[in-house]
Design an enzyme around this catalytic site. Structure first.
Site, PDB file in Angstrom:
ATOM      1  N   SER A  58      -6.465  -1.552   1.777  1.00  0.00           N
ATOM      2  CA  SER A  58      -5.258  -0.952   2.342  1.00  0.00           C
ATOM      3  C   SER A  58      -4.791   0.242   1.519  1.00  0.00           C
ATOM      4  O   SER A  58      -3.631   0.645   1.618  1.00  0.00           O
ATOM      5  CB  SER A  58      -4.133  -1.991   2.415  1.00  0.00           C
ATOM      6  OG  SER A  58      -3.692  -2.330   1.106  1.00  0.00           O
TER       7      SER A  58
ATOM      8  N   CYS B  93      -1.436   5.703   4.130  1.00  0.00           N
ATOM      9  CA  CYS B  93      -0.606   5.922   5.318  1.00  0.00           C
ATOM     10  C   CYS B  93      -0.377   7.402   5.560  1.00  0.00           C
ATOM     11  O   CYS B  93      -0.397   7.871   6.707  1.00  0.00           O
ATOM     12  CB  CYS B  93       0.717   5.180   5.187  1.00  0.00           C
ATOM     13  SG  CYS B  93       1.715   5.642   3.740  1.00  0.00           S
TER      14      CYS B  93
ATOM     15  N   HIS C  85       8.819  10.377   1.612  1.00  0.00           N
ATOM     16  CA  HIS C  85       8.384   8.990   1.778  1.00  0.00           C
ATOM     17  C   HIS C  85       9.500   8.019   1.448  1.00  0.00           C
ATOM     18  O   HIS C  85      10.210   8.170   0.448  1.00  0.00           O
ATOM     19  CB  HIS C  85       7.174   8.712   0.872  1.00  0.00           C
ATOM     20  CG  HIS C  85       6.352   7.547   1.306  1.00  0.00           C
ATOM     21  ND1 HIS C  85       6.806   6.236   1.219  1.00  0.00           N
ATOM     22  CD2 HIS C  85       5.108   7.472   1.835  1.00  0.00           C
ATOM     23  CE1 HIS C  85       5.862   5.428   1.678  1.00  0.00           C
ATOM     24  NE2 HIS C  85       4.825   6.145   2.060  1.00  0.00           N
TER      25      HIS C  85
ATOM     26  N   ASN D 292       5.375   4.321   7.868  1.00  0.00           N
ATOM     27  CA  ASN D 292       4.387   4.171   6.798  1.00  0.00           C
ATOM     28  C   ASN D 292       3.891   2.741   6.636  1.00  0.00           C
ATOM     29  O   ASN D 292       2.858   2.520   6.007  1.00  0.00           O
ATOM     30  CB  ASN D 292       4.965   4.678   5.477  1.00  0.00           C
ATOM     31  CG  ASN D 292       6.378   4.220   5.217  1.00  0.00           C
ATOM     32  OD1 ASN D 292       7.328   4.828   5.711  1.00  0.00           O
ATOM     33  ND2 ASN D 292       6.532   3.152   4.451  1.00  0.00           N
TER      34      ASN D 292
END
Length: 348
Positions: free
Chosen positions: A130, A164, A191, A328
């Site tokens: 991830s 992301c 972010h 995100n």
């Protein structure tokens, strides 16, 4: 709604059950792929009661759309049992005994080949990360779904789902580079706060800016976005710069793009290109809107990116400024589901 042709449900395990791990489990259910995949194991050091509680209740995405229970050593989702272990090393989990097809690595603690290979040596057949690997050589492939998933042949052992922000910006850059040419790219990510930041000032990070209260300041942080973009779009090598700023919101981020173009254009043409792509070849991956948006409008949006056409600006015929929104957490978790499905699908 996506469908996948598997003779029997594929067996998945999640290592690290934080924000992305929990979103991945939920995205499997909400994406329409719950019959193609079955999560059979979760490895997370936290206690089982906390795991069940944070699965059931989520401050960002709301209550889990199903029944969540727990017994002595399992999480139960609508009565379906998921074995839970609390190991802190890959070797402490019997991956082979779980008879899994894929481990989704969501702890973010492993980035180099040596660390990732520990999962394989412990019996994990395949690993989907991830997060980006430390370098391209540390994984068999880095995939942004919708851009290069065709590179997967099924024999890979370790694959990264990139980041992301990379998933959000690469489709836009790929399209515009093909249509208008990109001479230079400057990206600024705005972010939402993350778990490596404290709520109040404290000794939480070697980056001194990240020791400051996440909810009281706008905080510049380091980013590997430029490197990640060039890894996926090698034609832009040497042309990309990026910076990142953490902002005090809980979810949904944005990227401000400044692009020097090779060919003349105007804002209307750019928006038409992006709108047509969102309705056509990038459908489900990219969305377009020119409504007057705020970030909260895109909470729990499964797209990788949403172009805000109302924010498109031109300074002369070749200097373009775009705003791209993205959830995100949720958009990225859905791309992990897409990559897992493509990677594991039967091949002739």
């Amino acid at each position: 709604m996506p469908t996948d042709s598997f003779a029997t449900p594929l067996r998945l395990a999640i290592n690290g059950y934080g924000r992305i791990g929990r979103c991945f489990l939920r995205a499997l259910r909400e994406s329409g792929r719950r019959d193609a995949f079955r999560v059979v194991a979760i490895n997370e050091p936290a206690d089982l009661a906390s795991i069940a509680y944070l699965t059931r209740f989520d401050s960002t995405h709301g209550r889990f759309p199903g029944r969540v229970d727990a017994d002595e050593d399992s999480l139960l989702i609508d009565g379906e049992r998921i074995a839970v272990s609390h190991a802190t090393t890959p070797e402490a989990v019997d991956w082979a005994g779980l008879e899994i097809d894929l481990v989704v690595e969501c702890s973010g603690q492993y980035g180099d080949r040596a660390g990732l290979t520990r999962f394989l040596d412990a019996g994990c057949p395949r690993l989907l990360l991830s997060h980006p690997a430390n370098s391209a050589a540390d994984v068999d492939a880095t995939i942004v779904h919708g851009i290069n998933q065709h590179l997967l042949r099924g024999h890979e052992r370790i694959v990264s789902n990139a980041s992301c922000t990379t998933n959000a910006v690469v489709p836009v850059l790929d399209l515009l580079h093909a249509e208008l040419g990109l001479e230079q790219v400057l990206l600024t990510t705005l972010h939402s706060v993350m778990n490596d930041q404290p709520l109040i000032d404290g000794y939480h990070h070697s980056d001194l800016r990240r020791t400051r209260s996440a909810m009281q300041s706008i905080i510049p942080v380091s980013t590997g976005l430029a490197r990640g973009v060039e890894r996926l779009l090698p034609g832009l090598a040497g042309r990309v710069q990026a910076k990142a700023i953490r902002v005090p919101t809980h979810n949904v981020s944005a990227i401000d793009l400044v692009l020097a173009l090779e060919r003349d254009t105007d804002a209307g043409q750019v928006n038409r290109l992006l709108r047509d792509a969102a309705a056509g070849p990038y459908a489900g991956l990219l969305a377009y809107s020119d409504d007057p948006h705020a970030s909260i409008d895109f909470n729990h949006d499964p797209h990788s990116a949403i172009v805000d056409g109302a924010q498109t600006r031109m300074n002369g015929p070749r200097l373009l400024n775009l705003m791209v929104w993205f959830d995100n957490e949720w958009g990225f978790a859905n791309r992990m589901v897409d990559v897992a499905a493509h990677w594991l699908r039967p091949r002739a």
